[in-house]
Write an enzyme that holds these catalytic residues in place. Structure first.
Site, PDB file in Angstrom:
ATOM      1  N   ARG A   1       7.996  -2.762  10.709  1.00 36.63           N
ATOM      2  CA  ARG A   1       9.091  -1.922  11.050  1.00 36.63           C
ATOM      3  C   ARG A   1       8.851  -0.432  11.093  1.00 36.63           C
ATOM      4  NH1 ARG A   1      15.078  -2.144   8.319  1.00 36.63           N
ATOM      5  NH2 ARG A   1      13.983  -1.027   6.549  1.00 36.63           N
TER       6      ARG A   1
ATOM      7  N   ASP B   1       6.609  -5.543  -0.281  1.00 41.69           N
ATOM      8  CA  ASP B   1       5.823  -4.691  -1.620  1.00 41.69           C
ATOM      9  C   ASP B   1       6.269  -5.590  -2.905  1.00 41.69           C
ATOM     10  OD1 ASP B   1       5.269  -3.000  -0.103  1.00 41.69           O
ATOM     11  OD2 ASP B   1       6.715  -1.428  -0.510  1.00 41.69           O
TER      12      ASP B   1
ATOM     13  N   ASP C   1      12.076  -3.658  -1.195  1.00 45.75           N
ATOM     14  CA  ASP C   1      11.221  -4.012   0.166  1.00 45.75           C
ATOM     15  C   ASP C   1      10.753  -5.357  -0.296  1.00 45.75           C
ATOM     16  OD1 ASP C   1       8.578  -4.280   1.299  1.00 45.75           O
ATOM     17  OD2 ASP C   1       8.893  -2.301   2.263  1.00 45.75           O
TER      18      ASP C   1
ATOM     19  N   THR D   1      11.957   4.754  13.848  1.00 44.78           N
ATOM     20  CA  THR D   1      13.031   4.191  14.485  1.00 44.78           C
ATOM     21  C   THR D   1      13.817   3.102  14.101  1.00 44.78           C
ATOM     22  OG1 THR D   1      11.216   2.721  15.624  1.00 44.78           O
ATOM     23  CG2 THR D   1      11.455   4.999  16.507  1.00 44.78           C
TER      24      THR D   1
HETATM   25  C1  PRP Z   1      10.381  -6.269   6.269  1.00 46.00           C
HETATM   26  C2  PRP Z   1      10.978  -7.773   6.326  1.00 46.00           C
HETATM   27  C3  PRP Z   1      11.642  -7.888   7.750  1.00 46.00           C
HETATM   28  C4  PRP Z   1      11.992  -6.540   8.239  1.00 46.00           C
HETATM   29  C5  PRP Z   1      13.541  -6.577   8.033  1.00 46.00           C
HETATM   30  O1  PRP Z   1       9.126  -6.210   6.722  1.00 46.00           O
HETATM   31  O2  PRP Z   1      10.195  -8.563   5.575  1.00 46.00           O
HETATM   32  O3  PRP Z   1      10.280  -8.416   8.395  1.00 46.00           O
HETATM   33  O4  PRP Z   1      11.425  -5.758   7.156  1.00 46.00           O
HETATM   34  O5  PRP Z   1      13.909  -5.348   8.730  1.00 46.00           O
HETATM   35  P1  PRP Z   1      14.870  -5.346  10.223  1.00 46.00           P
HETATM   36  O6  PRP Z   1      15.691  -6.531   9.974  1.00 46.00           O
HETATM   37  O7  PRP Z   1      15.383  -4.174  10.117  1.00 46.00           O
HETATM   38  O8  PRP Z   1      13.709  -5.569  11.371  1.00 46.00           O
HETATM   39  P2  PRP Z   1       8.471  -4.974   6.777  1.00 46.00           P
HETATM   40  O9  PRP Z   1       8.416  -4.056   7.946  1.00 46.00           O
HETATM   41  O10 PRP Z   1       8.816  -4.075   5.707  1.00 46.00           O
HETATM   42  O11 PRP Z   1       7.018  -5.284   6.793  1.00 46.00           O
HETATM   43  P3  PRP Z   1       6.112  -6.077   5.578  1.00 46.00           P
HETATM   44  O12 PRP Z   1       6.637  -7.533   5.701  1.00 46.00           O
HETATM   45  O13 PRP Z   1       4.836  -6.065   6.172  1.00 46.00           O
HETATM   46  O14 PRP Z   1       6.149  -5.428   4.359  1.00 46.00           O
HETATM   47  N1  URA Z   2      13.046  -5.125   4.372  1.00 49.75           N
HETATM   48  C1  URA Z   2      12.980  -5.219   3.359  1.00 49.75           C
HETATM   49  O1  URA Z   2      11.914  -5.615   3.024  1.00 49.75           O
HETATM   50  N2  URA Z   2      14.041  -4.955   2.553  1.00 49.75           N
HETATM   51  C2  URA Z   2      15.107  -4.285   3.220  1.00 49.75           C
HETATM   52  O2  URA Z   2      16.204  -3.994   2.441  1.00 49.75           O
HETATM   53  C3  URA Z   2      15.266  -3.985   4.534  1.00 49.75           C
HETATM   54  C4  URA Z   2      13.982  -4.058   5.269  1.00 49.75           C
END
Ligand code: PRP
Ligand code: URA
Length: 209
Positions: A104, A203, A200, A108
């Protein structure tokens, strides 16, 4: 319009509460993601069709039931969805696994696709897209779009924690997709994080920052 199912099983809710706590360390968090995903998969697969087959027990011939029909594909959204896929595979070890890589954009909040590798014959499979967090819904919607591009017509979305915005987005973009969550939380904060959420997910699963 796709239905939203909140899986209220006490074991799911109890484990989710431990995951939410900021004091839960990486190892325990990772184990809990797998356990909750397995329990949710048990609920989601309730309606898989069964067919009779003839077998012989050590005592007598009989006709018994086996799962029949479309085979399953689990599609975790990288990276946090991986933890859930591991849990589901403990329950359904024969499922095929596809991967959709999305992150994400922090400015944006829109998803950026960087990887997509899916099993053959997606049109013949029941697909479960898995991601722990459904926040704005952009990532889930893009992942569902990716599997539909490959021909999938039967898709479910499974997330641990969701926000009302994310549910609305997926229902708008993919009205044919049923959504399964362990919780619908209050809202998103200014950074697009779910409140109260669990932070997160990637993380917390992998010990990064
Ligand atoms: C997180 C989560 C989703 C997304 C959700 O991933 O695992 O994929 O955010 O957010 P949204 O509904 O607003 O799209 P992230 O982008 O943090 O990537 P990661 O799994 O690599 O940490
Ligand atoms: N992605 C995450 O990992 N946590 C949130 O709360 C939103 C997006």
């Amino acid at each position: 319009m796709g239905q939203v199912h909140v899986l209220e099983h006490p074991l799911i809710q109890h484990k989710l509460t431990i995951m939410r706590s900021k004091d839960t360390p990486t190892k325990e968090f990772r184990e809990l993601v797998q356990e909750v995903a397995m329990l949710m998969a048990y609920e989601i697969t309730r309606d898989l069709p069964l067919a009779p087959i003839a077998i012989e027990t050590p005592v007598a011939p009989t006709v018994a039931k086996v799962i029949h029909g479309k085979t399953l594909a689990i599609v975790p959204v990288l990276r946090a969805g991986l933890g859930m896929a591991d849990g589901i595979l403990q329950l359904i070890p024969n499922a095929k696994v596809g991967h959709v890589g999305l992150y994400r954009d922090p400015e944006t909040l829109e998803p950026v696709e960087y990887y997509c590798k899916l099993p053959q014959q997606m049109d013949l499979r029941e697909v479960i897209v898995v991601d722990p967090m459904l926040a704005t819904g952009g990532s889930a919607s893009a992942a569902i779009e990716a599997v539909k591009r490959r021909g999938s017509t039967s898709v479910k979305l499974m997330c641990l924690v969701s926000a009302p915005d994310g549910i609305a987005r997926v229902q708008r973009d993919h009205p044919d997709v049923d959504i399964y969550v362990a919780s619908i939380d209050e809202r998103l904060n200014d950074h697009g994080y779910i409140v109260p959420g669990l932070g997160d997910a990637g993380d917390r699963l992998y010990g990064t920052k």
